[in-house]
Design an enzyme around this catalytic site. Structure first.
Site, PDB file in Angstrom:
ATOM      1  N   HIS A  77     -36.512 -16.851 -52.251  1.00 21.75           N
ATOM      2  CA  HIS A  77     -37.082 -15.366 -51.464  1.00 21.75           C
ATOM      3  C   HIS A  77     -38.130 -15.214 -52.763  1.00 21.75           C
ATOM      4  O   HIS A  77     -38.488 -15.109 -53.648  1.00 21.75           O
ATOM      5  CB  HIS A  77     -35.235 -14.416 -52.377  1.00 21.75           C
TER       6      HIS A  77
ATOM      7  N   HIS B  72     -41.323 -11.936 -44.277  1.00 23.55           N
ATOM      8  CA  HIS B  72     -40.759 -12.837 -43.026  1.00 23.55           C
ATOM      9  C   HIS B  72     -41.065 -12.653 -42.117  1.00 23.55           C
ATOM     10  O   HIS B  72     -42.300 -11.422 -41.763  1.00 23.55           O
ATOM     11  CB  HIS B  72     -39.309 -12.004 -42.603  1.00 23.55           C
TER      12      HIS B  72
HETATM   13  P1  DGP Z   1     -38.444  -5.792 -40.934  1.00 25.67           P
HETATM   14  O1  DGP Z   1     -38.781  -4.030 -40.303  1.00 25.67           O
HETATM   15  O2  DGP Z   1     -40.222  -5.624 -40.500  1.00 25.67           O
HETATM   16  O3  DGP Z   1     -38.129  -5.523 -42.161  1.00 25.67           O
HETATM   17  O4  DGP Z   1     -38.028  -6.894 -39.823  1.00 25.67           O
HETATM   18  C1  DGP Z   1     -36.732  -6.592 -40.426  1.00 25.67           C
HETATM   19  C2  DGP Z   1     -36.290  -7.500 -38.981  1.00 25.67           C
HETATM   20  O5  DGP Z   1     -34.793  -7.465 -39.022  1.00 25.67           O
HETATM   21  C3  DGP Z   1     -35.398  -6.735 -38.028  1.00 25.67           C
HETATM   22  O6  DGP Z   1     -36.894  -6.639 -36.688  1.00 25.67           O
HETATM   23  C4  DGP Z   1     -34.798  -7.021 -37.453  1.00 25.67           C
HETATM   24  C5  DGP Z   1     -33.557  -7.893 -38.016  1.00 25.67           C
HETATM   25  N1  DGP Z   1     -32.623  -7.933 -38.720  1.00 25.67           N
HETATM   26  C6  DGP Z   1     -31.979  -7.646 -39.416  1.00 25.67           C
HETATM   27  N2  DGP Z   1     -30.511  -8.195 -39.797  1.00 25.67           N
HETATM   28  C7  DGP Z   1     -30.997  -8.491 -39.455  1.00 25.67           C
HETATM   29  C8  DGP Z   1     -29.664 -10.128 -38.847  1.00 25.67           C
HETATM   30  O7  DGP Z   1     -28.564  -9.840 -39.965  1.00 25.67           O
HETATM   31  N3  DGP Z   1     -29.582 -10.885 -37.883  1.00 25.67           N
HETATM   32  C9  DGP Z   1     -30.765 -11.386 -37.302  1.00 25.67           C
HETATM   33  N4  DGP Z   1     -31.185 -12.172 -37.080  1.00 25.67           N
HETATM   34  N5  DGP Z   1     -31.685  -9.926 -37.020  1.00 25.67           N
HETATM   35  C10 DGP Z   1     -32.364  -9.132 -38.963  1.00 25.67           C
END
Ligand code: DGP
Length: 113
Positions: free
Chosen positions: A46, A99
């Protein structure tokens, strides 16, 4: 880290669609895809964003990206892809665990916010 949704996904406490996993990274499908193929590369350690990483974390991330480059066919990304990492709320970062968005498959995710 407690209360980090991506740490919970990495630990298997929240379900996700995993497409690749090794000791350093997890690649999952984004729950809210902005392109035909929308994956998220999550370093298992993290840290909030690219400005917070240590030298060791930077080396691990570089290794993950190098490994990703060998999986282009397997991930269906042979037509091209974009790598995007948002840093900070003004850049639309919504999850505070570094990410890398992997966007591919014809429609390349112009709309990221
Ligand atoms: P950002 O806005 O750059 O922080 O992107 C976060 C991304 O994470 C967004 O495209 C949606 C995705 N996301 C958020 N929560 C979850 C989750 O619980 N599972 C998955 N697979 N994706 C998630």
């Amino acid at each position: 880290m407690e209360n980090c949704i991506f740490c919970k996904i990495i630990k298997g406490e929240i379900p996700s669609v995993k497409v690749y996993e090794d000791e350093d990274m997890l690649i999952i499908k984004d729950v809210n895809p902005q392109a035909k193929i929308h994956l998220l590369l999550l370093p298992k350690e993290h840290y909030a964003d690219i400005t917070e990483m240590s030298d060791a974390q930077a080396q691990t991330l570089a290794r993950c990206l190098k490994k990703l480059s060998t999986m282009v066919d397997a991930l269906g990304l042979n037509d091209g892809f974009r790598l995007v990492s948002n840093k900070g709320a003004h850049a639309c970062q919504s999850v505070g665990h570094l990410h890398i968005h992997i966007l591919g498959g014809n429609q390349l995710g112009d709309r990221m916010c």
